[in-house]
Each structure stands twice: as C-alpha cells, then as structure tokens.
Design a protein around this motif. Structure first.
Motif, PDB file in Angstrom:
ATOM      1  N   HIS A   1      13.961   3.950  43.588  1.00 49.33           N
ATOM      2  CA  HIS A   1      14.043   3.447  42.216  1.00 49.33           C
ATOM      3  C   HIS A   1      13.145   2.251  41.927  1.00 49.33           C
ATOM      4  CE1 HIS A   1      17.402   6.153  41.817  1.00 49.33           C
ATOM      5  NE2 HIS A   1      18.064   5.550  42.781  1.00 49.33           N
ATOM      6  N   GLY A   2      12.277   1.854  42.871  1.00 48.32           N
ATOM      7  CA  GLY A   2      11.424   0.697  42.634  1.00 48.32           C
ATOM      8  C   GLY A   2      12.220  -0.586  42.658  1.00 48.32           C
ATOM      9  N   GLY A   3      11.752  -1.612  41.946  1.00 41.52           N
ATOM     10  CA  GLY A   3      12.476  -2.879  41.897  1.00 41.52           C
ATOM     11  C   GLY A   3      12.025  -3.846  42.973  1.00 41.52           C
ATOM     12  N   ARG A   4      12.709  -4.980  43.051  1.00 43.62           N
ATOM     13  CA  ARG A   4      12.349  -6.069  43.957  1.00 43.62           C
ATOM     14  C   ARG A   4      13.491  -6.342  44.925  1.00 43.62           C
ATOM     15  NH1 ARG A   4      12.652 -11.706  43.856  1.00 43.62           N
ATOM     16  NH2 ARG A   4      13.747 -11.674  41.864  1.00 43.62           N
ATOM     17  N   VAL A   5      13.150  -6.688  46.156  1.00 49.82           N
ATOM     18  CA  VAL A   5      14.143  -6.984  47.191  1.00 49.82           C
ATOM     19  C   VAL A   5      14.163  -8.482  47.460  1.00 49.82           C
ATOM     20  CG1 VAL A   5      14.748  -6.662  49.630  1.00 49.82           C
ATOM     21  CG2 VAL A   5      13.912  -4.723  48.274  1.00 49.82           C
ATOM     22  N   CYS A   6      15.352  -9.045  47.628  1.00 45.68           N
ATOM     23  CA  CYS A   6      15.489 -10.425  48.074  1.00 45.68           C
ATOM     24  C   CYS A   6      16.705 -10.525  48.982  1.00 45.68           C
ATOM     25  CB  CYS A   6      15.596 -11.397  46.902  1.00 45.68           C
ATOM     26  SG  CYS A   6      17.041 -11.170  45.864  1.00 45.68           S
ATOM     27  N   SER A   7      16.858 -11.666  49.671  1.00 52.53           N
ATOM     28  CA  SER A   7      17.951 -11.774  50.645  1.00 52.53           C
ATOM     29  C   SER A   7      18.592 -13.155  50.697  1.00 52.53           C
ATOM     30  CB  SER A   7      17.441 -11.413  52.053  1.00 52.53           C
ATOM     31  OG  SER A   7      16.402 -12.296  52.446  1.00 52.53           O
ATOM     32  N   THR A   8      18.057 -14.145  49.967  1.00 52.32           N
ATOM     33  CA  THR A   8      18.611 -15.495  50.022  1.00 52.32           C
ATOM     34  C   THR A   8      19.372 -15.814  48.748  1.00 52.32           C
ATOM     35  OG1 THR A   8      16.676 -16.563  49.044  1.00 52.32           O
ATOM     36  CG2 THR A   8      16.664 -16.227  51.454  1.00 52.32           C
ATOM     37  N   VAL A   9      20.201 -16.851  48.829  1.00 51.24           N
ATOM     38  CA  VAL A   9      21.028 -17.239  47.689  1.00 51.24           C
ATOM     39  C   VAL A   9      20.165 -17.631  46.495  1.00 51.24           C
ATOM     40  CG1 VAL A   9      22.686 -18.943  46.857  1.00 51.24           C
ATOM     41  CG2 VAL A   9      23.003 -17.908  49.107  1.00 51.24           C
TER      42      VAL A   9
ATOM     43  N   GLY B   1      23.328 -17.709  53.891  1.00 51.05           N
ATOM     44  CA  GLY B   1      24.630 -18.306  53.651  1.00 51.05           C
ATOM     45  C   GLY B   1      25.375 -17.624  52.525  1.00 51.05           C
ATOM     46  N   PRO B   2      26.523 -18.172  52.121  1.00 47.93           N
ATOM     47  CA  PRO B   2      27.359 -17.525  51.109  1.00 47.93           C
ATOM     48  C   PRO B   2      26.885 -17.795  49.682  1.00 47.93           C
ATOM     49  CG  PRO B   2      28.451 -19.493  51.910  1.00 47.93           C
ATOM     50  CD  PRO B   2      27.191 -19.342  52.733  1.00 47.93           C
TER      51      PRO B   2
END
Length: 286
Positions: A158-166, A200-201
């Motif tokens: 579906h495309g789009g952007r990935v991130c992983s941090t708060v 982190g949370p």
C-alpha cells in the motif's frame, strides 16, 4: 510529599482533566441519529437493576428488548450464546454500543456477524460525532514496534512511510490520514497506557497533546486502552483487538484490511472472514 505521593497526585489530576473534555457536549437528537444510520441498525445495551436491556433502532423504529439477567450474560468466548444479542438488527450492518458486560466481545466472531460490517462505539453520541467526520485514507504511516515483517508487507502492498520512534510516530500522526501501529500495547489508566516503540513507550498523554489525529488508527498489537482517547481527539475509526494478537495470520489480515479502508468496518469483516477471526473490532464509525 514523597516522589510516590507526587506521582499519585499527578495521575489523579490528569484523570480529572481528561474526563473534563467531554463536559459541555450537546445531546444528539434521535432524528439526526436515524438519518446518519441510513440502512444500518443501531443496538444499545444497558444494564439496569441486574437486567440486560437492549434498545434497537432499525429502519427508523425504536424497540426495547429484555435479555434477562445481566449476570447471566455468557463470557465473550461463548460466541454462539452471544449471537442472540444481534438478532434485533436482522441482517443489516450494525452499530453496537455495549454495556460493561459486553465491552470485550469479539463481535466479528459471532456467527451472524461474520462478513457483516460491525462498528462498536462507547455511546450513541460518540458514534454520531465520528460518523459526521470525513473519512480520509490517502496518506499512510506504518509504525514498527514489534516486527518488521508486518510493516514491510503493508508498505509493499500500500505504499506509505515507515517509522519506529516515538517522535517520528507523533510527527506522522500530525500529518497522516491513516496510522498503523504494529506495536505491543500495555493497558493501564488511559493517559498512562502505552505502545512499545523502538525507543520507548508512546503514552496516552503523548497522544492527548496532539493538535489532530489521523482519520483511521489501527492498533494491531492487541487492546491498549488508547482507543477512547483517540476517538475523543478526533479519529473516525480505531481498529484493535479485544484479545492479545500474536497470530502470524495478523499480517495477511492487516494487508487485506488496508486494501479497502474506504469502508473500514466492512473491510475488517471481509479480512477476518478470509483470514480467520483474531478478535479485531472496528471502533467508531466504520
């Protein structure tokens, strides 16, 4: 005052402030609700003096249904016995406002609900306010917190952007139409419930400070306790599971869900019909 005492006091003050946001909202007129429902049915469940009462709005007609003793409501695992609660809706798409006894029912697992669009809301007013919000699904952000395979599959499809941090997740939520969290949730008091991200949370109080939230938020890591807060902040739809989700089928189910987000409740029903019920529910106005 000890640090522990200060923390308890702060948590108490935050709870009061968060609840005050609902004060002053005007009541929703029944005629407006009927118009917004269209061909859908509305089922509202109420516990009253030990009895479970249902109020249905179907085709503009309002009826009351006595389901007898609330204490005899079967556990959520007894889906066949719970299925009787949907009978007043016939075969229509349905909006459910559950009583506390029914808050964790996996509605999509009920025999008569399989393949049928079911939206769940905390109140009729909550559903109506969500229903009149526009549904936007163009800009998508995938937030990785537990497995790269899920977000990789979603981005590939579906495309789009990935991130992983708060910080990246919060920035993404401020701009995106759809945000999907592939992250384990921890349910506590609402503002202190959180999603576990790479650094982190991400807490409820972080989300409460956003100027806007996406139209659609998917929490694929199980129930986090954050859905009501997201709805109050302006989300139209929140998809999450009422039970822990570690099944590998969830990846394919989520890819299928995002293929038809123009109709989120039906997309979820179709995805769970195809890939198996994993306890996901569509909260808000799907």
């Amino acid at each position: 005052m000890t640090p522990r005492d200060r923390l308890v006091r702060l948590e108490r003050e935050l709870r009061v402030l968060s609840r005050s946001a609902a004060v002053g909202r005007s009541a929703v007129r029944l005629d407006d609700v009927v118009d917004a429902l269209g061909e859908r049915a509305l089922l509202v469940f109420i516990s009253h003096r030990g009895r479970l009462v249902g109020v249905s709005v179907v085709g503009g007609r309002v009826r009351v249904h006595d389901f007898r003793a609330a204490r005899h409501v079967p556990p959520s695992g007894d889906v066949t016995a719970l299925d009787r609660l949907l009978r007043p809706a016939g075969d229509r798409a349905v909006v459910v406002v559950p009583s506390p006894e029914l808050a964790r029912v996996p509605w999509g697992a009920l025999p008569s609900a399989r393949g049928r669009a079911v939206s769940v809301a905390s109140s009729v007013g909550c559903w109506f306010r969500a229903a009149v919000r526009p549904l936007a699904v163009a800009e998508r952000v995938w937030v990785s917190g537990r497995t790269g395979r899920e977000v990789s599959a979603l981005r590939a499809a579906h495309g789009g952007r990935v991130c992983s941090t708060v910080d990246d997740a919060l920035r993404g939520m401020a701009r995106a139409d759809v945000v999907h969290f592939a992250a384990r949730g921890e349910r506590q008091d609402e503002l202190f419930s959180y999603l576990s991200l790479a650094d982190g949370p991400l807490h409820g109080h972080d989300l409460a400070g956003l100027a806007r939230v996406p139209s659609v938020v998917v929490l694929s890591g199980g129930e986090s306790g954050l859905a009501p807060l997201l709805m109050r902040r302006g989300a139209r739809v929140v998809v999450e599971s009422v039970r822990p989700s570690t099944d590998e089928r969830a990846v394919d189910l989520m890819v299928a869900l995002h293929a038809n987000l123009a109709n989120p409740a039906q997309a979820l029903a179709d995805a769970q019909l195809r890939h198996g019920d994993l306890g996901f529910v569509c909260l808000g106005a799907g």
